[in-house]
Design a protein around this motif. Sequence first.
Motif, PDB file in Angstrom:
ATOM      1  N   PRO A  21     -40.817  51.604 -25.174  1.00 41.69           N
ATOM      2  CA  PRO A  21     -40.280  51.516 -23.810  1.00 41.69           C
ATOM      3  C   PRO A  21     -40.258  52.869 -23.090  1.00 41.69           C
ATOM      4  O   PRO A  21     -40.437  52.935 -21.869  1.00 41.69           O
ATOM      5  CB  PRO A  21     -38.857  50.992 -24.004  1.00 41.69           C
ATOM      6  N   ALA A  22     -40.062  53.954 -23.840  1.00 42.28           N
ATOM      7  CA  ALA A  22     -40.065  55.279 -23.222  1.00 42.28           C
ATOM      8  C   ALA A  22     -41.449  55.615 -22.680  1.00 42.28           C
ATOM      9  O   ALA A  22     -41.586  56.119 -21.554  1.00 42.28           O
ATOM     10  CB  ALA A  22     -39.616  56.327 -24.227  1.00 42.28           C
ATOM     11  N   VAL A  23     -42.476  55.327 -23.458  1.00 36.92           N
ATOM     12  CA  VAL A  23     -43.848  55.574 -23.005  1.00 36.92           C
ATOM     13  C   VAL A  23     -44.170  54.679 -21.807  1.00 36.92           C
ATOM     14  O   VAL A  23     -44.809  55.114 -20.847  1.00 36.92           O
ATOM     15  CB  VAL A  23     -44.854  55.354 -24.158  1.00 36.92           C
ATOM     16  N   ARG A  24     -43.703  53.443 -21.848  1.00 35.76           N
ATOM     17  CA  ARG A  24     -43.920  52.518 -20.721  1.00 35.76           C
ATOM     18  C   ARG A  24     -43.289  53.073 -19.446  1.00 35.76           C
ATOM     19  O   ARG A  24     -43.900  53.053 -18.375  1.00 35.76           O
ATOM     20  CB  ARG A  24     -43.333  51.161 -21.064  1.00 35.76           C
ATOM     21  N   ALA A  25     -42.066  53.569 -19.543  1.00 36.28           N
ATOM     22  CA  ALA A  25     -41.386  54.131 -18.377  1.00 36.28           C
ATOM     23  C   ALA A  25     -42.126  55.355 -17.841  1.00 36.28           C
ATOM     24  O   ALA A  25     -42.288  55.501 -16.622  1.00 36.28           O
ATOM     25  CB  ALA A  25     -39.947  54.488 -18.735  1.00 36.28           C
ATOM     26  N   LEU A  26     -42.583  56.220 -18.741  1.00 33.52           N
ATOM     27  CA  LEU A  26     -43.347  57.391 -18.310  1.00 33.52           C
ATOM     28  C   LEU A  26     -44.655  56.989 -17.644  1.00 33.52           C
ATOM     29  O   LEU A  26     -45.052  57.581 -16.636  1.00 33.52           O
ATOM     30  CB  LEU A  26     -43.618  58.310 -19.498  1.00 33.52           C
ATOM     31  N   ALA A  27     -45.317  55.987 -18.197  1.00 29.70           N
ATOM     32  CA  ALA A  27     -46.579  55.531 -17.611  1.00 29.70           C
ATOM     33  C   ALA A  27     -46.350  55.003 -16.197  1.00 29.70           C
ATOM     34  O   ALA A  27     -47.128  55.297 -15.285  1.00 29.70           O
ATOM     35  CB  ALA A  27     -47.201  54.446 -18.490  1.00 29.70           C
ATOM     36  N   ARG A  28     -45.300  54.238 -16.020  1.00 25.55           N
ATOM     37  CA  ARG A  28     -45.003  53.725 -14.678  1.00 25.55           C
ATOM     38  C   ARG A  28     -44.613  54.847 -13.722  1.00 25.55           C
ATOM     39  O   ARG A  28     -45.001  54.839 -12.560  1.00 25.55           O
ATOM     40  CB  ARG A  28     -43.907  52.674 -14.750  1.00 25.55           C
ATOM     41  N   ARG A  29     -43.851  55.796 -14.217  1.00 30.37           N
ATOM     42  CA  ARG A  29     -43.409  56.915 -13.371  1.00 30.37           C
ATOM     43  C   ARG A  29     -44.591  57.729 -12.851  1.00 30.37           C
ATOM     44  O   ARG A  29     -44.603  58.174 -11.709  1.00 30.37           O
ATOM     45  CB  ARG A  29     -42.477  57.818 -14.152  1.00 30.37           C
ATOM     46  N   TYR A  30     -45.579  57.938 -13.713  1.00 37.42           N
ATOM     47  CA  TYR A  30     -46.724  58.762 -13.342  1.00 37.42           C
ATOM     48  C   TYR A  30     -47.937  57.957 -12.874  1.00 37.42           C
ATOM     49  O   TYR A  30     -49.030  58.486 -12.757  1.00 37.42           O
ATOM     50  CB  TYR A  30     -47.098  59.692 -14.502  1.00 37.42           C
ATOM     51  N   GLY A  31     -47.738  56.676 -12.633  1.00 36.90           N
ATOM     52  CA  GLY A  31     -48.806  55.854 -12.082  1.00 36.90           C
ATOM     53  C   GLY A  31     -49.899  55.481 -13.067  1.00 36.90           C
ATOM     54  O   GLY A  31     -50.997  55.121 -12.651  1.00 36.90           O
ATOM     55  N   LEU A  32     -49.621  55.539 -14.352  1.00 31.98           N
ATOM     56  CA  LEU A  32     -50.617  55.174 -15.363  1.00 31.98           C
ATOM     57  C   LEU A  32     -50.509  53.677 -15.647  1.00 31.98           C
ATOM     58  O   LEU A  32     -50.070  53.244 -16.703  1.00 31.98           O
ATOM     59  CB  LEU A  32     -50.402  55.992 -16.640  1.00 31.98           C
ATOM     60  N   VAL A  33     -50.892  52.906 -14.637  1.00 32.59           N
ATOM     61  CA  VAL A  33     -50.809  51.455 -14.718  1.00 32.59           C
ATOM     62  C   VAL A  33     -52.139  50.858 -14.294  1.00 32.59           C
ATOM     63  O   VAL A  33     -52.945  51.502 -13.628  1.00 32.59           O
ATOM     64  CB  VAL A  33     -49.675  50.901 -13.826  1.00 32.59           C
ATOM     65  N   VAL A  34     -52.355  49.628 -14.689  1.00 32.46           N
ATOM     66  CA  VAL A  34     -53.559  48.912 -14.279  1.00 32.46           C
ATOM     67  C   VAL A  34     -53.120  47.742 -13.400  1.00 32.46           C
ATOM     68  O   VAL A  34     -52.165  47.028 -13.711  1.00 32.46           O
ATOM     69  CB  VAL A  34     -54.401  48.457 -15.495  1.00 32.46           C
ATOM     70  N   ALA A  35     -53.808  47.594 -12.286  1.00 32.61           N
ATOM     71  CA  ALA A  35     -53.482  46.524 -11.340  1.00 32.61           C
ATOM     72  C   ALA A  35     -54.081  45.204 -11.824  1.00 32.61           C
ATOM     73  O   ALA A  35     -55.075  45.187 -12.553  1.00 32.61           O
ATOM     74  CB  ALA A  35     -54.039  46.877  -9.961  1.00 32.61           C
ATOM     75  N   PRO A  36     -53.494  44.089 -11.412  1.00 32.74           N
ATOM     76  CA  PRO A  36     -54.057  42.788 -11.791  1.00 32.74           C
ATOM     77  C   PRO A  36     -55.458  42.616 -11.205  1.00 32.74           C
ATOM     78  O   PRO A  36     -55.739  43.056 -10.094  1.00 32.74           O
ATOM     79  CB  PRO A  36     -53.092  41.779 -11.169  1.00 32.74           C
ATOM     80  N   ARG A  37     -56.329  41.992 -11.991  1.00 36.67           N
ATOM     81  CA  ARG A  37     -57.689  41.677 -11.541  1.00 36.67           C
ATOM     82  C   ARG A  37     -58.035  40.290 -12.046  1.00 36.67           C
ATOM     83  O   ARG A  37     -57.342  39.746 -12.911  1.00 36.67           O
ATOM     84  CB  ARG A  37     -58.691  42.685 -12.112  1.00 36.67           C
ATOM     85  N   ALA A  38     -59.104  39.761 -11.552  1.00 35.44           N
ATOM     86  CA  ALA A  38     -59.508  38.405 -11.940  1.00 35.44           C
ATOM     87  C   ALA A  38     -59.828  38.305 -13.430  1.00 35.44           C
ATOM     88  O   ALA A  38     -59.605  37.260 -14.045  1.00 35.44           O
ATOM     89  CB  ALA A  38     -60.709  37.970 -11.109  1.00 35.44           C
ATOM     90  N   ASP A  39     -60.340  39.382 -14.011  1.00 28.94           N
ATOM     91  CA  ASP A  39     -60.726  39.323 -15.420  1.00 28.94           C
ATOM     92  C   ASP A  39     -59.591  39.734 -16.367  1.00 28.94           C
ATOM     93  O   ASP A  39     -59.800  39.861 -17.564  1.00 28.94           O
ATOM     94  CB  ASP A  39     -61.952  40.203 -15.673  1.00 28.94           C
TER      95      ASP A  39
END
Length: 94
Positions: A21-39
Amino acid sequence: MSVVSLAVFAAALAVAALATPAVRALARRYGLVVAPRADRWHTTRTALYGGVGIAAGVAAGLAALWLLLPAGTAWPRAATAIAASAGLLAVVGV
């Protein structure tokens, strides 16, 4: 199951449960996320690098094993296989 096995499991579980969860929070904070796509199966932005928390748990379990092995006990071959496999997955996954 031995006390050492339970301690190794507990260390790995605790670190993975806290680190993921800590890594998840850091990823969200720094924009290291992937947006939804059709695939993709997800419908919301999903954080990347969750495997880093799991790898930290594996490392903690191996460290606990190393610290708790009685003196003169050989390093288990299975632990070497786990370490090598986890390392390879971490390199390929990152």
